[in-house]
Design an enzyme around this catalytic site. Sequence first.
Site, PDB file in Angstrom:
ATOM      1  N   HIS A   1      30.678  28.363  -3.023  1.00 17.35           N
ATOM      2  CA  HIS A   1      30.370  28.733  -4.407  1.00 17.35           C
ATOM      3  C   HIS A   1      28.963  28.291  -4.787  1.00 17.35           C
ATOM      4  O   HIS A   1      28.245  29.009  -5.503  1.00 17.35           O
ATOM      5  CB  HIS A   1      31.381  28.112  -5.357  1.00 17.35           C
ATOM      6  CG  HIS A   1      32.740  28.731  -5.268  1.00 17.35           C
ATOM      7  ND1 HIS A   1      32.950  30.094  -5.325  1.00 17.35           N
ATOM      8  CD2 HIS A   1      33.979  28.167  -5.146  1.00 17.35           C
ATOM      9  CE1 HIS A   1      34.242  30.350  -5.230  1.00 17.35           C
ATOM     10  NE2 HIS A   1      34.890  29.202  -5.120  1.00 17.35           N
TER      11      HIS A   1
ATOM     12  N   HIS B   1      34.529  25.323   1.294  1.00 16.80           N
ATOM     13  CA  HIS B   1      34.772  26.449   0.388  1.00 16.80           C
ATOM     14  C   HIS B   1      34.015  26.259  -0.924  1.00 16.80           C
ATOM     15  O   HIS B   1      33.378  27.199  -1.428  1.00 16.80           O
ATOM     16  CB  HIS B   1      36.269  26.581   0.111  1.00 16.80           C
ATOM     17  CG  HIS B   1      36.590  27.576  -0.967  1.00 16.80           C
ATOM     18  ND1 HIS B   1      36.777  28.921  -0.713  1.00 16.80           N
ATOM     19  CD2 HIS B   1      36.755  27.423  -2.309  1.00 16.80           C
ATOM     20  CE1 HIS B   1      37.052  29.551  -1.835  1.00 16.80           C
ATOM     21  NE2 HIS B   1      37.044  28.669  -2.829  1.00 16.80           N
ATOM     22  N   GLU B   2      34.063  25.061  -1.474  1.00 17.43           N
ATOM     23  CA  GLU B   2      33.339  24.807  -2.728  1.00 17.43           C
ATOM     24  C   GLU B   2      31.838  24.901  -2.513  1.00 17.43           C
ATOM     25  O   GLU B   2      31.099  25.340  -3.406  1.00 17.43           O
ATOM     26  CB  GLU B   2      33.716  23.439  -3.289  1.00 17.43           C
ATOM     27  CG  GLU B   2      35.193  23.299  -3.644  1.00 17.43           C
ATOM     28  CD  GLU B   2      35.702  24.416  -4.550  1.00 17.43           C
ATOM     29  OE1 GLU B   2      34.917  24.921  -5.378  1.00 17.43           O
ATOM     30  OE2 GLU B   2      36.886  24.793  -4.419  1.00 17.43           O
TER      31      GLU B   2
END
Length: 239
Positions: A108, A104-105
């Site tokens: 980003h 998920h990071e």
Amino acid sequence: MPYYYGYYFDPTWILLLIGAVICMIASARVRTTFNKYSRVYSHTGMTGAEVARRILDSQGIYDVQVVPTQGNLTDHYDPRDRTLKLSQTVYGATSVAAVGVAAHECGHAIQDQVGYSPLRIRTALVPVANFGSSVSMLLIIAGLIFGIGNGSSSILLNLGIFCFSLVVLFQLVTLPVEYNASSRAMVLLQDMGILYPEEAEKTRKVLSAAALTYVAGALSSLLQLLRLVILFGGRRDND
């Protein structure tokens, strides 16, 4: 319109109570979901840090460092120094929960790489939201201290509401950023063979629970803004 409901009872407090309960439920859910799937290990045996590095390299993102950070679920990507920081429960862990959070990071970082517009808007709003958060209540308190009949009172109150609305705007912009990062993560984890389909389903539950905390935070802030508008919005000094 009066900006108070008497000395002993203010019915608008129910809005704050509802917001607080929603946030507590969302926070409890993400903790229990993460803890549950932290005990389910991925078939690759890769740690969160290894997964993050592999995903970043696959996207040609070689200048983002993956480093550990203190705390639990404090994972985040910092676009200022191009650093992906993973918490202690993610960096060296091999669970499907850790893999999902790390991916998920990375989502980003990929957003930053491709110039994803909502992320750019959110990044630009950070100093504005921080300013609004720090001064909004001070302005409202100052407006109340000036009191009825002072020409500056309504200006300060409305300015305080406006500053708090900047905080709400930031949280609303955050929602598509977070959901898009999770969507990118799930696609990459499966396309790259890092997770089997049954593992991916468990990871999706972790990311969905995490996303709900942002929804809860935004809803809580909206309710607080509504309360401020009901109490002070559009107030005239001759009320």
